[in-house]
Design a protein around this motif. Sequence first.
Motif, mmCIF file in Angstrom:
data_model
loop_
_atom_site.group_PDB
_atom_site.id
_atom_site.type_symbol
_atom_site.label_atom_id
_atom_site.label_comp_id
_atom_site.label_asym_id
_atom_site.label_seq_id
_atom_site.Cartn_x
_atom_site.Cartn_y
_atom_site.Cartn_z
ATOM 1 N N LYS A 125 0.806 -1.227 0.000
ATOM 2 C CA LYS A 125 0.000 0.000 0.000
ATOM 3 C C LYS A 125 0.836 1.272 0.000
ATOM 4 C CE LYS A 125 -3.942 -1.957 2.532
ATOM 5 N NZ LYS A 125 -4.742 -1.818 3.753
ATOM 6 N N CYS A 126 2.138 1.139 0.325
ATOM 7 C CA CYS A 126 2.989 2.325 0.465
ATOM 8 C C CYS A 126 4.405 1.993 0.028
ATOM 9 C CB CYS A 126 2.975 2.777 1.925
ATOM 10 S SG CYS A 126 4.036 4.194 2.276
ATOM 11 N N ALA A 127 5.046 2.927 -0.664
ATOM 12 C CA ALA A 127 6.415 2.710 -1.149
ATOM 13 C C ALA A 127 7.458 2.917 -0.053
ATOM 14 C CB ALA A 127 6.698 3.632 -2.335
ATOM 15 N N GLY A 128 7.059 3.423 1.107
ATOM 16 C CA GLY A 128 7.999 3.677 2.208
ATOM 17 C C GLY A 128 7.800 5.070 2.768
ATOM 18 N N TRP A 129 8.321 5.308 3.974
ATOM 19 C CA TRP A 129 8.109 6.578 4.681
ATOM 20 C C TRP A 129 9.350 7.449 4.604
ATOM 21 C CZ3 TRP A 129 3.247 7.249 5.279
ATOM 22 C CH2 TRP A 129 2.415 6.151 5.489
ATOM 23 N N ASP A 130 9.118 8.725 4.385
ATOM 24 C CA ASP A 130 10.196 9.713 4.405
ATOM 25 C C ASP A 130 9.680 10.918 5.182
ATOM 26 O OD1 ASP A 130 12.688 10.795 3.918
ATOM 27 O OD2 ASP A 130 12.582 10.505 1.752
ATOM 28 N N THR A 131 10.572 11.857 5.460
ATOM 29 C CA THR A 131 10.209 12.994 6.290
ATOM 30 C C THR A 131 10.255 14.276 5.445
ATOM 31 O OG1 THR A 131 10.761 14.135 8.347
ATOM 32 C CG2 THR A 131 12.577 13.111 7.179
ATOM 33 N N TYR A 132 9.249 15.128 5.648
ATOM 34 C CA TYR A 132 9.095 16.339 4.833
ATOM 35 C C TYR A 132 8.763 17.527 5.730
ATOM 36 C CZ TYR A 132 8.592 13.091 0.928
ATOM 37 O OH TYR A 132 8.805 12.110 -0.002
ATOM 38 N N SER A 133 9.364 18.670 5.418
ATOM 39 C CA SER A 133 8.983 19.912 6.096
ATOM 40 C C SER A 133 7.728 20.466 5.421
ATOM 41 C CB SER A 133 10.113 20.944 5.996
ATOM 42 O OG SER A 133 10.233 21.404 4.656
ATOM 43 N N TRP A 134 7.062 21.389 6.097
ATOM 44 C CA TRP A 134 5.883 22.025 5.518
ATOM 45 C C TRP A 134 6.278 22.757 4.232
ATOM 46 C CZ3 TRP A 134 1.025 20.996 6.142
ATOM 47 C CH2 TRP A 134 0.054 21.879 5.656
ATOM 48 N N GLN A 135 7.455 23.392 4.255
ATOM 49 C CA GLN A 135 7.925 24.120 3.065
ATOM 50 C C GLN A 135 8.124 23.147 1.895
ATOM 51 O OE1 GLN A 135 7.926 27.357 2.500
ATOM 52 N NE2 GLN A 135 8.581 26.939 0.410
ATOM 53 N N GLU A 136 8.695 21.973 2.163
ATOM 54 C CA GLU A 136 8.867 20.970 1.104
ATOM 55 C C GLU A 136 7.512 20.532 0.550
ATOM 56 O OE1 GLU A 136 12.927 18.555 2.098
ATOM 57 O OE2 GLU A 136 11.309 18.396 3.569
ATOM 58 N N LEU A 137 6.532 20.341 1.435
ATOM 59 C CA LEU A 137 5.192 19.950 0.980
ATOM 60 C C LEU A 137 4.563 21.061 0.140
ATOM 61 C CD1 LEU A 137 3.817 18.072 4.122
ATOM 62 C CD2 LEU A 137 4.617 17.071 1.968
ATOM 63 N N ARG A 138 4.788 22.328 0.528
ATOM 64 C CA ARG A 138 4.307 23.470 -0.266
ATOM 65 C C ARG A 138 4.912 23.431 -1.673
ATOM 66 N NH1 ARG A 138 5.807 27.817 3.976
ATOM 67 N NH2 ARG A 138 3.897 28.111 5.140
ATOM 68 N N GLU A 139 6.240 23.206 -1.717
ATOM 69 C CA GLU A 139 6.942 23.187 -3.011
ATOM 70 C C GLU A 139 6.452 22.031 -3.882
ATOM 71 O OE1 GLU A 139 11.084 23.256 -1.888
ATOM 72 O OE2 GLU A 139 10.880 25.271 -1.026
#
Length: 169
Positions: A125-139
Amino acid sequence: SSSSSSQQASNNSNHHVRVGVGVLVRDPNCPTNVFCGIRKGSHGAGSLALPGGHLEMMEEWDECAKREVKEEMGITLDDDSIKFAYVTNDKMMQQNKHYVTIFMMGTICSRDDSTQKPVNMEPEKCAGWDTYSWQELREISEKGSPALFGPLQRLVQDEPKAVLEFLSV
């Protein structure tokens, strides 16, 4: 005619709004980041999403958040940390789906090792977990690559105050 209206009514009974729960899990090693993964094998496949799933009958929102994170990431959320963040109304026209998505926020239980990394408990169901900042998610939201899962895209666009405070943005 009466037969076509009853046919329509029975067809409509198969189309219900579902309730999804998405969870912003703070990365203990980078407290302004949350964990996301690429979805596989269901609607939104190939898009970046938070851990989460369907609210079960009679389940509390915080219980659902804790259960989904445990099932998908193998980590336990601190009960006292789980809070309501936001809600979106997600009409997925192309998939003929309609969800109300409840976003919850939480931190990893302090009795767990603070260096604990999420494990991909559901690789189908998922390729794996990584960590993202809010700014990265915005970009990512602006670039559209990878696509953000519809509810997460809406959350990022709406920038709710509770989420910005949770991530100290």
